[in-house]
Design a protein around this motif. Structure first.
Motif, PDB file in Angstrom:
ATOM      1  N   ILE A 194     111.768  40.798  21.331  1.00 49.45           N
ATOM      2  CA  ILE A 194     111.667  42.238  21.186  1.00 49.45           C
ATOM      3  C   ILE A 194     112.048  42.506  19.738  1.00 49.45           C
ATOM      4  O   ILE A 194     113.220  42.468  19.370  1.00 49.45           O
ATOM      5  CB  ILE A 194     112.664  42.975  22.112  1.00 49.45           C
ATOM      6  CG1 ILE A 194     112.567  42.485  23.544  1.00 49.45           C
ATOM      7  CG2 ILE A 194     112.477  44.479  22.023  1.00 49.45           C
ATOM      8  CD1 ILE A 194     111.328  42.890  24.261  1.00 49.45           C
ATOM      9  N   VAL A 225     106.654  48.351  27.444  1.00 48.07           N
ATOM     10  CA  VAL A 225     107.182  47.958  28.747  1.00 48.07           C
ATOM     11  C   VAL A 225     106.416  48.675  29.856  1.00 48.07           C
ATOM     12  O   VAL A 225     106.066  48.084  30.880  1.00 48.07           O
ATOM     13  CB  VAL A 225     108.687  48.274  28.847  1.00 48.07           C
ATOM     14  CG1 VAL A 225     109.198  48.042  30.266  1.00 48.07           C
ATOM     15  CG2 VAL A 225     109.462  47.415  27.873  1.00 48.07           C
ATOM     16  N   ILE A 273     104.734  44.340  29.076  1.00 49.68           N
ATOM     17  CA  ILE A 273     104.918  43.772  27.739  1.00 49.68           C
ATOM     18  C   ILE A 273     104.161  42.453  27.582  1.00 49.68           C
ATOM     19  O   ILE A 273     104.100  41.648  28.501  1.00 49.68           O
ATOM     20  CB  ILE A 273     106.425  43.636  27.390  1.00 49.68           C
ATOM     21  CG1 ILE A 273     106.601  43.357  25.901  1.00 49.68           C
ATOM     22  CG2 ILE A 273     107.114  42.577  28.218  1.00 49.68           C
ATOM     23  CD1 ILE A 273     107.707  44.150  25.269  1.00 49.68           C
ATOM     24  N   TYR A 307     104.535  45.510  18.820  1.00 45.87           N
ATOM     25  CA  TYR A 307     105.635  45.068  19.678  1.00 45.87           C
ATOM     26  C   TYR A 307     105.165  44.033  20.690  1.00 45.87           C
ATOM     27  O   TYR A 307     105.753  42.984  20.880  1.00 45.87           O
ATOM     28  CB  TYR A 307     106.156  46.259  20.501  1.00 45.87           C
ATOM     29  CG  TYR A 307     107.485  46.805  20.054  1.00 45.87           C
ATOM     30  CD1 TYR A 307     108.633  46.044  20.186  1.00 45.87           C
ATOM     31  CD2 TYR A 307     107.592  48.079  19.521  1.00 45.87           C
ATOM     32  CE1 TYR A 307     109.851  46.550  19.783  1.00 45.87           C
ATOM     33  CE2 TYR A 307     108.800  48.597  19.117  1.00 45.87           C
ATOM     34  CZ  TYR A 307     109.934  47.826  19.255  1.00 45.87           C
ATOM     35  OH  TYR A 307     111.133  48.316  18.872  1.00 45.87           O
ATOM     36  N   THR A 308     104.082  44.393  21.348  1.00 52.46           N
ATOM     37  CA  THR A 308     103.639  43.599  22.481  1.00 52.46           C
ATOM     38  C   THR A 308     103.009  42.278  22.014  1.00 52.46           C
ATOM     39  O   THR A 308     103.181  41.244  22.632  1.00 52.46           O
ATOM     40  CB  THR A 308     102.696  44.464  23.355  1.00 52.46           C
ATOM     41  OG1 THR A 308     103.103  44.352  24.692  1.00 52.46           O
ATOM     42  CG2 THR A 308     101.260  44.099  23.220  1.00 52.46           C
ATOM     43  N   TYR A 351     105.935  40.088  21.041  1.00 53.45           N
ATOM     44  CA  TYR A 351     106.613  39.608  22.246  1.00 53.45           C
ATOM     45  C   TYR A 351     105.778  38.531  22.922  1.00 53.45           C
ATOM     46  O   TYR A 351     106.285  37.499  23.361  1.00 53.45           O
ATOM     47  CB  TYR A 351     106.878  40.747  23.234  1.00 53.45           C
ATOM     48  CG  TYR A 351     107.605  40.242  24.455  1.00 53.45           C
ATOM     49  CD1 TYR A 351     108.984  40.125  24.440  1.00 53.45           C
ATOM     50  CD2 TYR A 351     106.908  39.813  25.579  1.00 53.45           C
ATOM     51  CE1 TYR A 351     109.658  39.605  25.529  1.00 53.45           C
ATOM     52  CE2 TYR A 351     107.572  39.282  26.673  1.00 53.45           C
ATOM     53  CZ  TYR A 351     108.945  39.192  26.645  1.00 53.45           C
ATOM     54  OH  TYR A 351     109.598  38.656  27.714  1.00 53.45           O
ATOM     55  N   PHE A 397     108.589  50.733  22.198  1.00 48.32           N
ATOM     56  CA  PHE A 397     109.083  49.687  23.089  1.00 48.32           C
ATOM     57  C   PHE A 397     108.924  50.138  24.544  1.00 48.32           C
ATOM     58  O   PHE A 397     108.443  49.381  25.396  1.00 48.32           O
ATOM     59  CB  PHE A 397     110.549  49.374  22.765  1.00 48.32           C
ATOM     60  CG  PHE A 397     111.227  48.508  23.775  1.00 48.32           C
ATOM     61  CD1 PHE A 397     110.770  47.219  24.000  1.00 48.32           C
ATOM     62  CD2 PHE A 397     112.314  48.968  24.495  1.00 48.32           C
ATOM     63  CE1 PHE A 397     111.387  46.401  24.937  1.00 48.32           C
ATOM     64  CE2 PHE A 397     112.929  48.161  25.429  1.00 48.32           C
ATOM     65  CZ  PHE A 397     112.470  46.884  25.653  1.00 48.32           C
TER      66      PHE A 397
END
Lengths: 236, 295
Positions: B38, B234, B238, B28-29, B32, B230
């Motif tokens: 996202i 966060v 992120i 995810y990160t 991003y 996610f």
């Protein structure tokens, strides 16, 4: 044949016509400068040559090859390297990593090592800060790093965008004498500057830009002496 | 069993669950960091990874480690395809278009998988011997050790790639300043593609590990862990890799503690309470910092 020949390029930002038919040329071994007020299109011209922007019409020939519209990462491989406005160093990476990224297109490890030493020879302060994060450097050091990084690709043509921005007068003089040095060792330079005095003092030739057009061009010493240029850009 | 004893036991469970969140959160990160998306389809990529691992073990009759590698490799290709087909054409589109497309990709993966593998949950075969170790009164089972081991290896590998290799430097440069990275000769399209490749492989590993740990997989298994990862990303900040790892582990531990001491009903609520608190108190996350540019 000129090393770089820009022929009648038109560049748009959306609907805004930023560059209106600019043509210019740079001969091998020269220092050429583009001067003009804020918003005249100096940076836009440079960013179009380096491939960050695409001209809508017109041609850019570099060493006989049309590079207009080629992506930026390929233009570096052709031998053009840009020091962007505001330096744009990779703040969260070390000084060494920034310089290594400058040599990203190359695989000749031994030669890269030599060029690192060359950069440290030119900018001894970078060597002292080799493991420091680039974001912790002073403004002048960051400018040196951005220039050293650009040299690491062994460019034939170096594009410099406002290298004097935000620096103290003493530092500006140091940076400009390094530009002359770099030019003497065989790198052709195209320099964009708001500090017209400094730029004209080191350049062979100059172009004056006004709202997307070239209004004057010629020998740098002659332009520096001309009444029009003195009034508009050199403070009387 | 006294309180302290149970606390430690829950910590062990929490860290193993958290390792899985961390593996998903890393993808995810990373994604991003480089295209500011996202990627809501990331949880479904993890689900596909679990199914590929399942197929390799059951149909392919493979031992777990080759199955894990195959799943990582194929899922990496899936991640690159998703990027190439769904996200790349939107490179210069507004970010909201990209976000909506990611939700579309998520549904596409969920229901296409459902068509092929049916919605019925599958039972993951017992791939490693069901043993548990009694370490000073605390129970650690074989699956948990496997999760710790594989997570540590993968994280070490990722750290090596990101910190030491040319690709890793290009990734860091492009995620910090894509335009300037291009001026260095970095092909940003290639770097983005490789980021999806690595992120998806990590998600696949997490999918297979979950299959082994909980014994059951289904086509919608990616939704909750996707959202949780996610939250973990966060929580850590992120775009920051160590943040994703710490965020994942913290989230896993909190969930285990809530299940153990309060009620497992509140487990998911705890995760979202964390998200709300982070957004209220420190939206940039635990490791997030406000960078000042020198002009």
């Amino acid at each position: 044949m000129a090393m770089l020949e820009v022929k009648d390029i038109n560049v748009y930002y959306g609907a805004i016509h930023a560059i209106k038919g600019i043509s210019l040329s740079v001969e091998e071994g020269e220092i050429v400068t583009l001067i003009g007020a804020n918003g005249a299109g100096k940076s836009t011209t440079l960013r179009t040559i380096s491939g960050l922007l695409k001209p809508k019409t017109g041609a850019i020939n570099f060493l006989g090859k049309n590079i207009a519209g080629m992506p930026a990462h390929k233009i570096v491989r052709e031998g053009i390297s840009q020091v962007p406005e505001g330096r744009r160093i990779f703040a969260e990476m070390t000084v060494l990593e920034n310089l290594e990224l400058g040599a990203f297109t190359r695989n000749d490890k031994d030669e890269i090592k030599k060029d690192l030493e060359m950069v440290f020879g030119r900018f001894p302060r970078l060597k002292e800060r080799i493991t420091q994060l680039a974001g912790t450097l002073s403004g002048g050091e960051q400018q040196m790093l951005a220039m050293g990084r650009a040299l690491m690709s062994r460019p034939k043509l170096l594009l410099l965008d406002e290298p004097s921005m935000g620096l103290a007068p003493l530092l500006i003089r140091e940076i400009f004498s390094i530009i002359v040095d770099i030019n003497k060792t065989g790198t052709t330079v195209l320099l964009v500057e708001q500090n017209a005095n400094m730029a004209l003092s080191i350049a062979n030739r100059a172009y004056v830009l006004e709202t997307g057009r070239i209004t004057l061009s010629g020998d740098a010493k002659e332009l520096a002496a001309s009444e029009d240029v003195r009034k508009a850009y050199l403070g009387g | 069993m006294d309180f302290a004893h149970q606390l430690v036991q829950q910590l062990i469970n929490g860290v193993s669950l958290g390792s899985i969140y961390a593996l998903i959160a890393l993808g995810y990160t990373m994604i991003y960091g480089i295209i500011k998306l996202i990627n809501f389809a990331h949880g479904d990529v993890y689900m596909v990874g679990a199914y590929i691992g399942f197929a390799a073990v059951t149909i392919g009759n493979m031992p777990i480690f080759p199955a894990l590698l195959i799943s990582m490799a194929l899922t990496a290709v899936l991640g690159m395809l998703v990027e190439r087909i769904a996200y790349k054409p939107l490179r210069h589109a507004p970010r909201i278009s990209l976000l909506i497309t990611a939700i579309g990709v998520s549904f596409f993966l969920e229901y296409t998988s459902m068509y092929f593998v049916t919605p019925t949950p599958r039972t993951f075969p017992e791939v490693i011997p069901n043993i548990s170790f009694d370490i000073g009164g605390f129970i650690v089972n074989g699956q948990q050790l496997m999760i710790f081991g594989i997570t540590i290896i993968l994280m070490a590998l990722l750290t090596y790639i990101v910190q030491k290799t040319k690709l890793g430097k290009a990734m860091r440069a492009a995620s910090f300043d894509t335009e300037t990275a291009q001026l260095m000769g970095v092909d940003s399209d290639k770097v983005i593609s490789m980021t999806f490749c690595i992120g998806s492989a990590l998600a696949a590993a997490a999918g297979v590990l979950v299959g082994v740990y909980y014994n059951t997989i289904d086509p919608l298994m990616g939704i909750m862990p996707g959202v949780k990862a996610f939250v973990a990303a966060v929580l850590g900040g992120i775009g920051i890799l160590p943040g994703a790892v710490v965020g994942g582990i913290v989230l896993g531990v909190v969930e285990a503690l809530v299940s153990g001491f309060i009620s497992s009903t509140f487990r998911d609520a705890a995760a979202f309470a964390i998200l709300i608190l982070v957004l209220l108190i420190k939206p940039s996350g635990l490791f997030g910092k406000n960078t000042n540019e020198k002009v």
